[in-house]
Design a protein around this motif. Structure first.
Motif, PDB file in Angstrom:
ATOM      1  N   SER A  50      -8.173  -8.054  -7.273  1.00  0.00           N
ATOM      2  CA  SER A  50      -7.200  -8.638  -8.188  1.00  0.00           C
ATOM      3  C   SER A  50      -7.008  -7.767  -9.425  1.00  0.00           C
ATOM      4  O   SER A  50      -5.876  -7.516  -9.861  1.00  0.00           O
ATOM      5  CB  SER A  50      -7.666 -10.046  -8.592  1.00  0.00           C
ATOM      6  OG  SER A  50      -6.787 -10.598  -9.531  1.00  0.00           O
ATOM      7  N   ARG A  52      -7.637  -4.552  -9.710  1.00  0.00           N
ATOM      8  CA  ARG A  52      -6.990  -3.301  -9.308  1.00  0.00           C
ATOM      9  C   ARG A  52      -5.477  -3.484  -9.175  1.00  0.00           C
ATOM     10  O   ARG A  52      -4.688  -2.672  -9.653  1.00  0.00           O
ATOM     11  CB  ARG A  52      -7.586  -2.816  -7.993  1.00  0.00           C
ATOM     12  CG  ARG A  52      -7.033  -1.513  -7.536  1.00  0.00           C
ATOM     13  CD  ARG A  52      -7.701  -1.055  -6.269  1.00  0.00           C
ATOM     14  NE  ARG A  52      -7.111   0.194  -5.845  1.00  0.00           N
ATOM     15  CZ  ARG A  52      -7.295   0.721  -4.674  1.00  0.00           C
ATOM     16  NH1 ARG A  52      -8.076   0.129  -3.785  1.00  0.00           N
ATOM     17  NH2 ARG A  52      -6.721   1.854  -4.351  1.00  0.00           N
ATOM     18  N   SER A  53      -5.090  -4.568  -8.542  1.00  0.00           N
ATOM     19  CA  SER A  53      -3.668  -4.851  -8.376  1.00  0.00           C
ATOM     20  C   SER A  53      -2.987  -5.024  -9.733  1.00  0.00           C
ATOM     21  O   SER A  53      -1.888  -4.505  -9.955  1.00  0.00           O
ATOM     22  CB  SER A  53      -3.499  -6.114  -7.532  1.00  0.00           C
ATOM     23  OG  SER A  53      -2.150  -6.472  -7.447  1.00  0.00           O
ATOM     24  N   THR A  54      -3.633  -5.741 -10.630  1.00  0.00           N
ATOM     25  CA  THR A  54      -3.080  -5.953 -11.963  1.00  0.00           C
ATOM     26  C   THR A  54      -2.976  -4.638 -12.728  1.00  0.00           C
ATOM     27  O   THR A  54      -1.945  -4.355 -13.351  1.00  0.00           O
ATOM     28  CB  THR A  54      -3.935  -6.964 -12.750  1.00  0.00           C
ATOM     29  OG1 THR A  54      -3.949  -8.199 -12.031  1.00  0.00           O
ATOM     30  CG2 THR A  54      -3.398  -7.185 -14.143  1.00  0.00           C
ATOM     31  N   GLU A  56      -2.651  -1.645 -11.610  1.00  0.00           N
ATOM     32  CA  GLU A  56      -1.607  -0.797 -11.035  1.00  0.00           C
ATOM     33  C   GLU A  56      -0.210  -1.211 -11.492  1.00  0.00           C
ATOM     34  O   GLU A  56       0.706  -0.394 -11.515  1.00  0.00           O
ATOM     35  CB  GLU A  56      -1.698  -0.823  -9.511  1.00  0.00           C
ATOM     36  CG  GLU A  56      -2.930  -0.104  -8.985  1.00  0.00           C
ATOM     37  CD  GLU A  56      -3.172  -0.301  -7.501  1.00  0.00           C
ATOM     38  OE1 GLU A  56      -2.464  -1.115  -6.873  1.00  0.00           O
ATOM     39  OE2 GLU A  56      -4.094   0.344  -6.974  1.00  0.00           O
ATOM     40  N   LYS A  57      -0.047  -2.459 -11.884  1.00  0.00           N
ATOM     41  CA  LYS A  57       1.259  -2.963 -12.304  1.00  0.00           C
ATOM     42  C   LYS A  57       1.528  -2.780 -13.798  1.00  0.00           C
ATOM     43  O   LYS A  57       2.658  -2.957 -14.247  1.00  0.00           O
ATOM     44  CB  LYS A  57       1.379  -4.446 -11.960  1.00  0.00           C
ATOM     45  CG  LYS A  57       1.382  -4.706 -10.469  1.00  0.00           C
ATOM     46  CD  LYS A  57       1.345  -6.193 -10.184  1.00  0.00           C
ATOM     47  CE  LYS A  57       1.181  -6.441  -8.697  1.00  0.00           C
ATOM     48  NZ  LYS A  57       0.942  -7.847  -8.396  1.00  0.00           N
TER      49      LYS A  57
END
Length: 102
Positions: A50, A52-54, A56-57
Motif C-alpha cells: 500500500s 509503495r503504491s501511494t 509511486e502516485k
C-alpha cells in the motif's frame, strides 16, 4: 496484476480460488499470490504494498515534503545499510531545507 493480463489457464485457476467459498480469498491480487506462492500476503506485506503504491502516485513536490519530514529516519536507515554513508550524510543531511530543522 489484473486478471485480464493472465493466460486463460491461469485465469481459470484464479477464478476457481476466488469462487471457492472455503478459501477465504476475496481479491484477485490475493488469489494470484495464493496460486503462485501457496500463501496469502502477511499484514506487513500488505502495508508495504500500500505504501509503495501511494509513494509511486505522489508528485515530486509532495514526495519531497514527505522526505523532508522523514529525513532523519531515512538517513538513519541509509547509515544502517552502509555505515560509510553516515560520514557523508552528517556533512549536510538536507541541503534543500533552510535552518537545519528537518
Amino acid at each position: 496484476m489484473a486478471l485480464a493480463g493472465l493466460q486463460p489457464k491461469q485465469q481459470g485457476k484464479i477464478l476457481d480460488i476466488l469462487f471457492d467459498a472455503t478459501s477465504g480469498i476475496k481479491s484477485v491480487g490475493d488469489a494470484i499470490l495464493f496460486a503462485e506462492q501457496g500463501r496469502l500476503a502477511s499484514a506487513s506485506e500488505r502495508k508495504i504494498g500500500s505504501l509503495r503504491s501511494t509513494f509511486e502516485k505522489l508528485d515530486d513536490s509532495t514526495f519531497d515534503l514527505l522526505m523532508d519530514l522523514q529525513a532523519q529516519r531515512v538517513l538513519a536507515w541509509a547509515a544502517r545499510r552502509n555505515p560509510s554513508f553516515n560520514e557523508n550524510a552528517n556533512a549536510n543531511p538536507n541541503p534543500n531545507r533552510q535552518g537545519g530543522d528537518a
